[in-house]
Design a protein around this motif. Structure first.
Motif, PDB file in Angstrom:
ATOM      1  N   HIS A 119       4.597  -5.948 -41.931  1.00 19.09           N
ATOM      2  CA  HIS A 119       3.762  -5.937 -40.623  1.00 19.09           C
ATOM      3  C   HIS A 119       2.563  -6.635 -41.138  1.00 19.09           C
ATOM      4  O   HIS A 119       1.632  -5.860 -41.947  1.00 19.09           O
ATOM      5  CB  HIS A 119       3.458  -4.531 -40.196  1.00 19.09           C
ATOM      6  N   PRO A 120       2.211  -7.813 -40.458  1.00 22.82           N
ATOM      7  CA  PRO A 120       0.939  -8.323 -40.912  1.00 22.82           C
ATOM      8  C   PRO A 120      -0.233  -7.384 -40.219  1.00 22.82           C
ATOM      9  O   PRO A 120      -0.415  -7.234 -39.205  1.00 22.82           O
ATOM     10  CB  PRO A 120       0.892  -9.679 -40.366  1.00 22.82           C
ATOM     11  N   THR A 121      -1.455  -7.330 -41.261  1.00 21.35           N
ATOM     12  CA  THR A 121      -2.729  -6.586 -40.773  1.00 21.35           C
ATOM     13  C   THR A 121      -3.768  -7.680 -40.516  1.00 21.35           C
ATOM     14  O   THR A 121      -4.250  -8.454 -41.296  1.00 21.35           O
ATOM     15  CB  THR A 121      -3.074  -5.608 -41.794  1.00 21.35           C
ATOM     16  N   GLY A 193      -0.991 -10.028 -32.131  1.00 19.44           N
ATOM     17  CA  GLY A 193      -1.827  -9.262 -31.097  1.00 19.44           C
ATOM     18  C   GLY A 193      -1.198  -8.622 -30.302  1.00 19.44           C
ATOM     19  O   GLY A 193      -1.527  -7.435 -29.728  1.00 19.44           O
ATOM     20  N   GLY A 195       1.424  -6.838 -30.969  1.00 22.61           N
ATOM     21  CA  GLY A 195       2.371  -5.885 -31.409  1.00 22.61           C
ATOM     22  C   GLY A 195       3.531  -6.571 -32.001  1.00 22.61           C
ATOM     23  O   GLY A 195       4.511  -5.631 -32.159  1.00 22.61           O
TER      24      GLY A 195
ATOM     25  N   LEU B  11      -1.949 -15.748 -21.470  1.00 26.54           N
ATOM     26  CA  LEU B  11      -3.046 -15.071 -22.350  1.00 26.54           C
ATOM     27  C   LEU B  11      -3.974 -14.383 -21.353  1.00 26.54           C
ATOM     28  O   LEU B  11      -4.275 -13.301 -21.399  1.00 26.54           O
ATOM     29  CB  LEU B  11      -3.660 -15.819 -23.500  1.00 26.54           C
ATOM     30  N   SER B  14      -2.749 -11.794 -19.095  1.00 25.94           N
ATOM     31  CA  SER B  14      -2.348 -10.437 -19.742  1.00 25.94           C
ATOM     32  C   SER B  14      -3.553  -9.657 -20.134  1.00 25.94           C
ATOM     33  O   SER B  14      -3.876  -8.396 -20.241  1.00 25.94           O
ATOM     34  CB  SER B  14      -1.365 -10.762 -20.976  1.00 25.94           C
ATOM     35  N   LEU B  15      -4.595 -10.463 -20.482  1.00 22.90           N
ATOM     36  CA  LEU B  15      -5.714  -9.910 -20.801  1.00 22.90           C
ATOM     37  C   LEU B  15      -6.493  -9.221 -19.607  1.00 22.90           C
ATOM     38  O   LEU B  15      -7.077  -8.057 -19.717  1.00 22.90           O
ATOM     39  CB  LEU B  15      -6.927 -10.839 -21.538  1.00 22.90           C
ATOM     40  N   GLU B  20      -4.488  -3.743 -23.982  1.00 23.15           N
ATOM     41  CA  GLU B  20      -5.126  -3.556 -24.969  1.00 23.15           C
ATOM     42  C   GLU B  20      -4.976  -4.723 -25.947  1.00 23.15           C
ATOM     43  O   GLU B  20      -3.804  -5.210 -26.019  1.00 23.15           O
ATOM     44  CB  GLU B  20      -4.692  -2.453 -25.802  1.00 23.15           C
ATOM     45  N   PHE B  21      -5.649  -5.363 -26.783  1.00 23.99           N
ATOM     46  CA  PHE B  21      -5.472  -6.442 -27.603  1.00 23.99           C
ATOM     47  C   PHE B  21      -6.378  -6.570 -28.714  1.00 23.99           C
ATOM     48  O   PHE B  21      -7.745  -6.345 -28.501  1.00 23.99           O
ATOM     49  CB  PHE B  21      -5.601  -7.681 -26.931  1.00 23.99           C
ATOM     50  N   PRO B  22      -5.929  -6.424 -29.964  1.00 24.16           N
ATOM     51  CA  PRO B  22      -4.544  -6.623 -30.433  1.00 24.16           C
ATOM     52  C   PRO B  22      -3.761  -5.167 -30.099  1.00 24.16           C
ATOM     53  O   PRO B  22      -4.501  -4.106 -30.052  1.00 24.16           O
ATOM     54  CB  PRO B  22      -4.730  -6.896 -31.749  1.00 24.16           C
ATOM     55  N   ARG B  23      -2.428  -5.241 -29.976  1.00 28.58           N
ATOM     56  CA  ARG B  23      -1.820  -3.960 -29.762  1.00 28.58           C
ATOM     57  C   ARG B  23      -1.094  -3.522 -31.095  1.00 28.58           C
ATOM     58  O   ARG B  23      -0.818  -4.231 -32.169  1.00 28.58           O
ATOM     59  CB  ARG B  23      -0.823  -3.950 -28.787  1.00 28.58           C
ATOM     60  N   ASP B  24      -0.701  -2.337 -31.385  1.00 27.70           N
ATOM     61  CA  ASP B  24       0.081  -1.866 -32.631  1.00 27.70           C
ATOM     62  C   ASP B  24       1.554  -1.911 -32.328  1.00 27.70           C
ATOM     63  O   ASP B  24       2.023  -1.628 -31.389  1.00 27.70           O
ATOM     64  CB  ASP B  24      -0.493  -0.268 -32.630  1.00 27.70           C
ATOM     65  N   PRO B  25       2.170  -2.517 -33.463  1.00 25.66           N
ATOM     66  CA  PRO B  25       3.713  -2.727 -33.376  1.00 25.66           C
ATOM     67  C   PRO B  25       4.376  -1.063 -33.558  1.00 25.66           C
ATOM     68  O   PRO B  25       5.130  -0.825 -32.670  1.00 25.66           O
ATOM     69  CB  PRO B  25       4.054  -3.197 -34.695  1.00 25.66           C
ATOM     70  N   GLU B  26       3.450  -0.142 -33.910  1.00 20.40           N
ATOM     71  CA  GLU B  26       4.179   1.232 -33.851  1.00 20.40           C
ATOM     72  C   GLU B  26       3.206   2.146 -32.978  1.00 20.40           C
ATOM     73  O   GLU B  26       3.409   3.458 -33.242  1.00 20.40           O
ATOM     74  CB  GLU B  26       4.271   1.858 -35.199  1.00 20.40           C
ATOM     75  N   GLY B 198      -0.618  -3.402 -40.470  1.00 21.61           N
ATOM     76  CA  GLY B 198       0.114  -3.896 -39.182  1.00 21.61           C
ATOM     77  C   GLY B 198      -0.287  -2.998 -37.888  1.00 21.61           C
ATOM     78  O   GLY B 198      -0.030  -3.851 -36.832  1.00 21.61           O
ATOM     79  N   ASN B 200      -2.636  -3.044 -35.716  1.00 22.88           N
ATOM     80  CA  ASN B 200      -4.105  -3.716 -35.668  1.00 22.88           C
ATOM     81  C   ASN B 200      -4.831  -3.115 -34.661  1.00 22.88           C
ATOM     82  O   ASN B 200      -5.928  -3.303 -34.536  1.00 22.88           O
ATOM     83  CB  ASN B 200      -3.491  -5.267 -35.365  1.00 22.88           C
ATOM     84  N   LEU B 203      -6.556  -0.193 -36.428  1.00 27.75           N
ATOM     85  CA  LEU B 203      -7.618  -0.982 -37.172  1.00 27.75           C
ATOM     86  C   LEU B 203      -8.789  -1.400 -36.635  1.00 27.75           C
ATOM     87  O   LEU B 203      -9.898  -1.020 -37.201  1.00 27.75           O
ATOM     88  CB  LEU B 203      -6.905  -1.819 -38.058  1.00 27.75           C
ATOM     89  N   VAL B 204      -8.534  -2.188 -35.568  1.00 26.98           N
ATOM     90  CA  VAL B 204      -9.807  -2.810 -34.804  1.00 26.98           C
ATOM     91  C   VAL B 204     -10.581  -1.466 -34.336  1.00 26.98           C
ATOM     92  O   VAL B 204     -11.951  -1.894 -34.365  1.00 26.98           O
ATOM     93  CB  VAL B 204      -9.504  -3.720 -33.520  1.00 26.98           C
TER      94      VAL B 204
END
Lengths: 314, 229
Positions: A119-121, A193, A195, B11, B14-15, B20-26, B198, B200, B203-204
């Motif tokens: 997963h890219p961070t 971005g 996800g 884009l 959606s914004l 939320e941007f960026p979003r988390d994959p998990e 990932g 993000n 993290l942000v």
């Protein structure tokens, strides 16, 4: 010992050469700024890294073209009696080998990233006191990276055709295709971005595949050139009708019974053997020299043709 | 060009829709907002200190504030580094703290925040000690087995007892130490917190929070050090 007379470009092509060199220098300059801009914001996106390496690689063709254009103009000498016209073909081969190798490497890396579900961070960066998601900066750099090659590629394409310079042509085509690389990388970063962690690796694979394809297509052409394939038109890739036109011209001469033409490419030049069967004996040497001059007038690329009278063609 | 334009429109839409941007994959940030921030704590005073019920230290204090901002409860997991970082890698924890520097070897497998504080390890001297310009063959005190001791040895300095006139310490300790700076720096640690790769959006959020805390870090460190020397 007789050496080849140096080839001189006609005035029009000489002007095109000056422009081509200027454009290649400009390409080196613009690409360097692109590489610097992308390097500043390069994050953990595999797609962007791949696009960046592609941009680094795209310095090779213009550099090869510039070096080759300088060397090919050297006059034939004792050590290189046939001159240096093949330099462009060698440059072309070198550049396409580099592309192929890197394309394969990047494809492997992209596949690995996808398979290991990496997963890219991408976090934030500080920009003039504000905290900005780095992805936006990466996208900005990628948008910038798309613009110069698109314009330069379009400008170089007609010059490459005019000069019949295959290395320049390959370079122009790569530049024109560059916007797709940029767009793919932008999609990859946007995917992160949103996800969608896999979007990035997928975009990287697409870019790597396009690099590999460029490499293989050009490698194929470069090897065929150096293996003396019959000349092809640069714009279409079809076999050049010039040998047929030469044969027709010769067979219209009153003293010629039959003729055969074998041509190969030497860089941008066409050279080779012409066999003619005279109808009768006579002032053959003068006839042959006149015929050679008339053939030469057909195309500026014809160079140092050997016209050989023979009794039979087979 | 049309593709680019369409992308830009999609884009923007959606914004503006408030995503939320960026979003988390998990979905880490969603989980945290809905309830629990799971924090791994490695004992490394004054950054993080294992406690009977809850950990102390600068970084747990910071995360308490962030959790309050996000309306989250914190679940503390105090444990050994390797165990916690493996759990973090698998996404079982949201963040692990314990005075990590950004060049720690785990960062290949983990995400990390941008550095929010730089710890400068310097050589300080007593007021009456002669000035220093280099370290070769100079006795300098440092904790036994510390990174500072290693850097000192590399620069040719000799070990010295703890009460010696030259001492290696992090620059934030200087005001409380009664020592003077010599102008010599041994090394710098760029402090980070570790997160799952990932994620993000989370993290942000964490990085924005830490950016706002930068001016307080040194005071927090001193406070923590005074509380438990």
């Amino acid at each position: 010992m007789r050496l080849r007379r140096p080839h001189r470009f006609p005035a029009e092509q000489a002007r095109a050469r000056v422009r081509a060199r200027r454009l290649e220098w400009l390409t080196l300059l613009c690409t360097s700024t692109v590489i610097a801009a992308m390097g500043l914001v390069l994050g953990n996106s595999q797609a962007m890294r791949t696009a960046w390496i592609e941009d680094l690689l795209s310095l090779v063709p213009p550099a090869a073209v510039l070096i080759a254009m300088r060397i090919e103009q050297r006059a034939p000498n004792q050590r290189f009696p046939f001159g240096y016209y093949r330099t462009v073909s060698i440059a072309f081969l070198t550049a396409s080998l580099a592309l192929t190798a890197f394309g394969a490497l990047l494809l492997f890396e992209g596949g690995k990233t996808l398979l290991t579900r990496d997963h890219p961070t991408i976090g934030t960066m500080q920009l003039f006191g504000a905290t900005v998601w780095q992805g936006w900066l990466m996208i900005a750099a990628l948008v910038y990276s798309v613009i110069p090659p698109m314009i330069l590629g379009r400008l170089k394409q007609p010059l490459a055709v005019e000069l019949h310079n295959k290395a320049l042509h390959a370079d122009a085509r790569m530049n024109r295709a560059d916007w797709m690389t940029g767009a793919a990388a932008i999609l990859g970063v946007l995917g992160i971005g949103y996800g969608l962690w896999w979007a990035d690796a997928a975009a990287a694979i697409v870019i790597a595949a396009s690099v590999l394809r460029d490499g293989l297509v050009n490698l194929n052409r470069a090897v065929k050139d150096l293996a003396d394939e019959a000349p092809r038109r640069i714009e279409t890739g079809d076999f050049d009708p010039l040998p047929e036109r030469m044969r027709a011209l010769l067979e219209e001469l009153p003293w010629v019974k039959e003729a055969a033409v074998m041509l190969r490419e030497e860089g941008h030049l066409l050279t080779g053997q012409v066999y003619v069967v005279p109808r009768a004996d006579g002032d053959i040497t003068r006839w042959v020299e006149e015929a050679a001059a008339r053939l030469q007038a057909l195309d500026w690329r014809l160079y140092d043709l050997a016209v050989m009278p023979v009794r039979r063609l087979d | 060009m049309r593709v680019v334009f369409q992308l830009a429109v999609a884009l923007a839409l959606s914004l503006s829709a408030g995503c939320e941007f960026p979003r988390d994959p998990e979905q880490s940030l969603d989980e945290i907002r809905r309830g629990v921030l799971r924090v791994g704590v490695v004992d490394n005073p004054p950054w993080a200190v294992h406690g009977a019920a809850e950990p102390g230290g600068v970084e747990p204090a910071l995360l308490r504030e962030l959790a309050a901002q996000l309306g989250a409860r914190i679940q503390w997991v105090q444990g050994p580094e390797q165990e916690l970082l493996r759990a973090l890698e698998k996404g079982v924890l949201h963040v692990v703290v314990g005075g990590f520097a950004d060049d720690n070897p785990w960062t290949a497998r983990l995400g990390k925040t941008r550095s929010y504080y730089t710890t400068r390890f310097i050589v300080a001297a007593r007021r009456q000690a002669p000035p220093l310009t280099e370290l070769a063959r100079v006795p300098v005190a440092a904790a036994v087995g510390s990174a500072a001791a290693g850097h000192l040895r590399e620069r040719g300095a000799r070990p010295a007892p703890p009460d010696w006139q030259y001492r290696a310490l992090p620059s934030w300790r200087l005001p409380d130490s009664g020592l003077q700076p010599t102008g010599l720096t041994l090394y710098e640690d760029r402090q980070v917190m570790l997160v799952t790769k990932g994620e993000n959006g989370w993290l942000v959020t964490l990085e924005r929070f830490l950016d706002a805390q930068r001016p307080r870090i040194e005071a927090l460190l001193r406070e923590q050090a005074r509380a438990s020397p």
